[in-house]
Scaffold this motif. Structure first.
Motif, PDB file in Angstrom:
ATOM      1  N   UNK A 103       0.781  -1.231   0.000  1.00 59.77           N
ATOM      2  CA  UNK A 103       0.000   0.000   0.000  1.00 59.77           C
ATOM      3  C   UNK A 103       0.808   1.274   0.000  1.00 59.77           C
ATOM      4  N   UNK A 104       2.140   1.183   0.046  1.00 57.73           N
ATOM      5  CA  UNK A 104       2.984   2.383   0.016  1.00 57.73           C
ATOM      6  C   UNK A 104       3.204   2.840  -1.417  1.00 57.73           C
ATOM      7  N   UNK A 105       3.438   4.142  -1.596  1.00 55.69           N
ATOM      8  CA  UNK A 105       3.670   4.687  -2.931  1.00 55.69           C
ATOM      9  C   UNK A 105       5.072   4.383  -3.431  1.00 55.69           C
ATOM     10  N   UNK A 106       6.002   4.100  -2.524  1.00 57.73           N
ATOM     11  CA  UNK A 106       7.360   3.769  -2.952  1.00 57.73           C
ATOM     12  C   UNK A 106       8.096   3.084  -1.817  1.00 57.73           C
ATOM     13  N   UNK A 107       9.186   2.402  -2.157  1.00 61.27           N
ATOM     14  CA  UNK A 107      10.129   1.860  -1.180  1.00 61.27           C
ATOM     15  C   UNK A 107      11.504   2.419  -1.522  1.00 61.27           C
ATOM     16  N   UNK A 108      12.138   3.082  -0.553  1.00 61.02           N
ATOM     17  CA  UNK A 108      13.489   3.611  -0.728  1.00 61.02           C
ATOM     18  C   UNK A 108      14.464   2.599  -0.128  1.00 61.02           C
ATOM     19  N   UNK A 109      15.289   1.962  -0.991  1.00 63.13           N
ATOM     20  CA  UNK A 109      16.207   0.915  -0.538  1.00 63.13           C
ATOM     21  C   UNK A 109      17.559   1.467  -0.092  1.00 63.13           C
ATOM     22  N   UNK A 110      17.702   2.787  -0.013  1.00 63.54           N
ATOM     23  CA  UNK A 110      18.981   3.366   0.387  1.00 63.54           C
ATOM     24  C   UNK A 110      19.416   2.916   1.774  1.00 63.54           C
ATOM     25  N   UNK A 111      18.504   2.837   2.787  1.00 67.06           N
ATOM     26  CA  UNK A 111      18.951   2.345   4.100  1.00 67.06           C
ATOM     27  C   UNK A 111      19.465   0.911   4.072  1.00 67.06           C
ATOM     28  N   UNK A 112      19.079   0.132   3.042  1.00 69.08           N
ATOM     29  CA  UNK A 112      19.539  -1.252   2.933  1.00 69.08           C
ATOM     30  C   UNK A 112      20.783  -1.387   2.065  1.00 69.08           C
ATOM     31  N   UNK A 113      21.289  -0.271   1.550  1.00 70.62           N
ATOM     32  CA  UNK A 113      22.523  -0.313   0.769  1.00 70.62           C
ATOM     33  C   UNK A 113      22.336  -0.217  -0.729  1.00 70.62           C
ATOM     34  N   UNK A 114      21.102   0.043  -1.219  1.00 66.12           N
ATOM     35  CA  UNK A 114      20.832   0.136  -2.659  1.00 66.12           C
ATOM     36  C   UNK A 114      20.268   1.510  -2.948  1.00 66.12           C
ATOM     37  N   UNK A 115      20.969   2.303  -3.737  1.00 66.73           N
ATOM     38  CA  UNK A 115      20.529   3.661  -4.061  1.00 66.73           C
ATOM     39  C   UNK A 115      19.468   3.597  -5.170  1.00 66.73           C
ATOM     40  N   UNK A 116      18.271   3.175  -4.797  1.00 67.41           N
ATOM     41  CA  UNK A 116      17.177   3.031  -5.762  1.00 67.41           C
ATOM     42  C   UNK A 116      15.845   3.133  -5.028  1.00 67.41           C
ATOM     43  N   UNK A 117      14.879   3.789  -5.678  1.00 70.02           N
ATOM     44  CA  UNK A 117      13.514   3.877  -5.165  1.00 70.02           C
ATOM     45  C   UNK A 117      12.581   3.134  -6.127  1.00 70.02           C
ATOM     46  N   UNK A 118      11.847   2.170  -5.591  1.00 73.35           N
ATOM     47  CA  UNK A 118      10.880   1.406  -6.377  1.00 73.35           C
ATOM     48  C   UNK A 118       9.509   2.031  -6.168  1.00 73.35           C
ATOM     49  N   UNK A 119       8.930   2.582  -7.255  1.00 75.66           N
ATOM     50  CA  UNK A 119       7.643   3.258  -7.186  1.00 75.66           C
ATOM     51  C   UNK A 119       6.513   2.294  -7.555  1.00 75.66           C
ATOM     52  N   UNK A 120       5.387   2.419  -6.849  1.00 75.77           N
ATOM     53  CA  UNK A 120       4.224   1.584  -7.143  1.00 75.77           C
ATOM     54  C   UNK A 120       3.692   1.878  -8.546  1.00 75.77           C
ATOM     55  N   UNK A 121       3.753   3.145  -8.965  1.00 79.80           N
ATOM     56  CA  UNK A 121       3.242   3.496 -10.296  1.00 79.80           C
ATOM     57  C   UNK A 121       4.102   2.877 -11.401  1.00 79.80           C
ATOM     58  N   UNK A 122       5.427   2.683 -11.156  1.00 82.45           N
ATOM     59  CA  UNK A 122       6.280   2.042 -12.156  1.00 82.45           C
ATOM     60  C   UNK A 122       5.964   0.553 -12.272  1.00 82.45           C
ATOM     61  N   UNK A 123       5.670  -0.083 -11.148  1.00 79.52           N
ATOM     62  CA  UNK A 123       5.303  -1.499 -11.184  1.00 79.52           C
ATOM     63  C   UNK A 123       4.003  -1.689 -11.954  1.00 79.52           C
ATOM     64  N   UNK A 124       3.010  -0.806 -11.691  1.00 78.14           N
ATOM     65  CA  UNK A 124       1.733  -0.881 -12.414  1.00 78.14           C
ATOM     66  C   UNK A 124       1.934  -0.592 -13.903  1.00 78.14           C
ATOM     67  N   UNK A 125       2.858   0.302 -14.228  1.00 78.47           N
ATOM     68  CA  UNK A 125       3.200   0.599 -15.631  1.00 78.47           C
ATOM     69  C   UNK A 125       3.648  -0.669 -16.353  1.00 78.47           C
ATOM     70  N   UNK A 126       4.532  -1.454 -15.721  1.00 79.58           N
ATOM     71  CA  UNK A 126       5.014  -2.690 -16.346  1.00 79.58           C
ATOM     72  C   UNK A 126       3.933  -3.760 -16.387  1.00 79.58           C
ATOM     73  N   UNK A 127       3.046  -3.796 -15.381  1.00 79.15           N
ATOM     74  CA  UNK A 127       1.928  -4.740 -15.413  1.00 79.15           C
ATOM     75  C   UNK A 127       1.004  -4.437 -16.589  1.00 79.15           C
ATOM     76  N   UNK A 128       0.786  -3.141 -16.837  1.00 76.57           N
ATOM     77  CA  UNK A 128      -0.040  -2.755 -17.976  1.00 76.57           C
ATOM     78  C   UNK A 128       0.617  -3.159 -19.301  1.00 76.57           C
ATOM     79  N   UNK A 129       1.949  -3.023 -19.391  1.00 75.99           N
ATOM     80  CA  UNK A 129       2.663  -3.397 -20.611  1.00 75.99           C
ATOM     81  C   UNK A 129       2.528  -4.894 -20.886  1.00 75.99           C
ATOM     82  N   UNK A 130       2.643  -5.720 -19.844  1.00 72.50           N
ATOM     83  CA  UNK A 130       2.509  -7.167 -20.029  1.00 72.50           C
ATOM     84  C   UNK A 130       1.098  -7.517 -20.475  1.00 72.50           C
ATOM     85  N   UNK A 131       0.086  -6.860 -19.888  1.00 76.22           N
ATOM     86  CA  UNK A 131      -1.293  -7.090 -20.325  1.00 76.22           C
ATOM     87  C   UNK A 131      -1.473  -6.708 -21.793  1.00 76.22           C
TER      88      UNK A 131
END
Length: 490
Positions: A103-131
């Motif tokens: 239910x979060x809009x994003x996960x920031x993995x920087x505290x875990x050692x990965x300089x990347x933010x995974x956005x919920x809207x980007x995941x839905x974008x790829x789900x739409x592409x597969x459909x």
């Protein structure tokens, strides 16, 4: 292999990768005997860069096997399946990644050692592409519309472009993770790899005994008995400001001082007004949310055993009752008459705007309102709408506006605005600004730029903040950081 050796090889592999020697980095990663989820993830990313899809799939399998809640691993394996044209498996992994966002809009993995933010809207974008690849165009459209509502940064305009391609039943490019980032080991642990002499050599500085050379420890001094122990407040509890509350219903803001939230978000209430509006903080942003959309959350410090017994896979079910009515605002920028008949009209132009309008307005009034908001002449733009199960339909003076306003769903209407290609009146003035100082973004919606950069002014949010475009990114920034340099016709 000990943890120290694993840490050394991990740090050495990341250093090789950052120097551009991905082959040496991959060999060192593979030599690690006790691989954790992050190391498997790094191996999969390097194989994905080298287009070795079979090995990348195996590595991401190992990462997910070690940590079944690592959303970014599901996301990367979904991309791997997509490149292998295994679309059903790709959709399942993207769906798992979206579920692990919880239910979060994003996960920031920087505290875990990965300089990347995974956005919920980007995941839905790829789900739409597969459909879309599977020919499920309506399902793809639903995912993109949901992604549009969850969009947190103006720079993510690719969702708007994907929606335009989808309306023409054309495919678009997937969102991919940056190829320059890997999980790094904890820097504090790496700093402890080198041996340090914490005690050093003892030395007598001063003594009441003449020519004293004793350099040992002094005997223990008598201690005070029965001193009451004061429990230390954890830093994470002291850092929280306000009272924690859970969001029960989705809230769409209508004014600039209101804050968008979705069910499951955790917000911190700073102040509750008598008009049932609460001032809250969410994702380092402050705004107003109806208090009857929230539920107080009790945070307790449980023992490790209690945490282990908790079922981590339990995901709270969505609320089954309808959201309450929007409370009246006693003060602010909303209509003081408390007219609840207004709806939010979202207009897709070169950028997206939202306008509060009364359903049933005539064509001329609607066109003039939108043109004033965009800052372009009404005679140089064309509006269109999209009824259910249909393509876009142009709105003109002969259009039955009852048909347009009948498309309002849940108090929202989506329109598209295009410039007329052959109209001489389409010329309008664009304002360009020059950055007097560099500005580093502190929030997702901010625009980052350097001193001397040229910025296209899109709109004035208020006297202190502007919205603009710089380096193909859109966001807001302080007005005091720029000055106007030129006016240019386009």
């Amino acid at each position: 292999m000990s943890f120290v050796n694993t840490l050394k090889q991990w740090d050495e592999s990341v250093a090789c990768f950052e120097r551009g020697d991905s082959t040496a980095a991959l060999e060192t990663f593979i030599d690690i005997q006790e691989k954790n989820s992050k190391i498997f993830f790094n191996i999969g990313c390097i194989h994905l860069i080298n287009k070795d899809l079979d090995e990348a799939e195996k590595a991401f399998d190992g990462s997910i096997g070690k940590d079944q809640h690592l959303a970014v691993a599901f996301f990367q394996r979904g991309l791997t399946f997509y490149k292998k044209e295994r679309f059903e498996e790709s959709f399942a992994d993207f769906q798992n990644a979206f579920r692990e966002l919880r239910g979060n809009q994003l996960i920031d993995y920087k505290p875990l050692g990965l300089r990347y933010k995974l956005y919920a809207c980007e995941v839905l974008h790829n789900m739409a592409l597969v459909n879309a690849q599977l020919g499920l165009w309506e399902k793809a459209k639903e995912h993109l519309l949901t992604a549009l509502n969850l969009k947190t940064e103006a720079k993510l305009s690719l969702i708007d472009k994907a929606l335009e391609c989808l309306l023409k039943q054309k495919l678009f490019q997937p969102v991919e993770m940056s190829q320059k980032v890997l999980f790094k080991p904890n820097k504090n642990y790496v700093a402890e790899l080198e041996k340090k002499d914490y005690l050093g050599k003892a030395k007598v500085v001063a003594s009441i005994i003449d020519k004293d050379e004793f350099s040992g420890f002094a005997p223990l001094q008598p201690q005070v008995d029965e001193v009451p122990a004061t429990p230390k407040v954890p830093e994470v509890m002291r850092a929280l400001e306000g009272e924690p509350h859970t969001v029960l219903f989705e809230f769409v803001p209508e004014t600039s001082d209101e804050l968008a939230v979705v069910p499951g978000n955790i917000v911190f209430v700073l102040q509750k007004g008598a008009d049932n509006w609460a001032s809250v903080i969410f994702n380092e942003r402050r705004g107003l949310v109806p208090y009857n959309y929230l539920e107080r959350l009790e945070i307790t410090l449980s023992s490790k055993q209690d945490k282990d017994e908790t079922n981590k896979d339990d995901i709270p079910a969505p609320p089954r009752r309808e959201p309450p009515n929007r409370p009246q605002r006693k003060s602010g920028k909303i209509d003081e008459s408390g007219d609840s008949s207004k709806c939010i009209v979202k207009v897709h132009f070169k950028y997206t705007i939202a306008i509060s309008m009364t359903p049933g307005l005539a064509y001329i009034t609607t066109l003039k309102t939108i043109s004033n908001k965009l800052g372009v002449p009404a005679t140089s733009i064309t509006l269109s709408y999209s009824p259910k199960d249909s393509g876009k339909i142009i709105i003109d003076k002969d259009t039955r506006m009852e048909d347009v306003w009948s498309c309002v769903r849940n108090g929202r209407l989506t329109l598209w605005c295009d410039m007329k290609p052959d109209s001489s009146e389409q010329l309008h003035i664009q304002t360009y600004l020059v950055a007097l100082h560099s500005y580093a973004s502190s929030n997702p919606e901010d625009l980052e730029f350097n001193q001397g950069d040229t910025i296209l002014l899109l709109s004035k949010v208020n006297e202190d903040w502007f919205e603009g475009e710089c380096n193909q990114k859109i966001g807001i920034f302080p007005a005091s950081f720029v000055e106007e340099v030129q006016m240019k016709e386009i």
